[in-house]
Design an enzyme around this catalytic site. Sequence first.
Site: not given
Length: 269
Positions: A26, A57, A79, A81-82, A109, A207-208, A231, A243
């Site tokens: 990201s 992305h 990802h 989650y997609e 990220a 998450m990746s 963050n 995001h």
Amino acid sequence: MIKQAAFYIKQALDLKNPQTAVILGSGLSGFAQTLSNTVTVAYKDIPNFPQTTVAGHKGELIKGFLGQKEILCLNGRFHLYEGHEPKVIADVIHILKELGIKRLIVTNAAGSLKKELTPGSLMLIADHINFSAKNPLIGANDERFGPRFPAMNKAYTEALRQKCLKIASKQNIPLSEGVYLMVLGPNFETAAEVRAFALLGADAVGMSTVPEVIAAVHSSMEVLGISVITNYTGDLAKNTLSHEETLAIANQASAKLIRLVTEFIKEED
Ligand code: HPA
């Protein structure tokens, strides 16, 4: 299926002998702009290639040069989650393997679990914890790429990490080493989860990356991983996360990461 996609990419990008592929996380797509003589192919035009769905992305494969070195860049990743099946990520890595890629550089990220790991800084991934409860190697093992039960205790190639630390120090880019923990997402973590992850030994959460690294190690690729800390998470975070915020910080910090990866590749054998 793998061969068909690889054949298409080879023709479309006029590939000669790329050894290194970089997966851009990201807000990190600026790396591709540092390459010369680039050629791009959209994921949607590659037969059997999955499609990305996340803002920030893009979904394109870029061939370019750093000096004499031919590099492949994945601008946009997949990802879980997609809704992608984990195996889809192994397929993408296998396509890279089929194209001759020997070294995978993964960027992402990530959120910080530790006060001293400040937003805007870079973390070299020393190791990971797969907290996603998913695995890209589930299903029949493809023996052409690697064994059924691959070792994962030296996933992030020691020699590449040492080299990256040296280059960072030469370039005056602060770089700490840490453990990346993967959650499935798409929600950011609760404060209790963040406390638990810190107890487990993680330094950053995202998450990746982990499925890509598992498939790459299975396929005997060397791996280098770098997180841009965007963050604080859990109790360390002052505000509710978004995001947009992570993208904005990733964009700000991307210059450092781009410089580091560029110098790293230039010094490769
Ligand atoms: N958690 C999970 N993924 C992330 C974060 C986070 O805090 N920041 C960027 N990606």
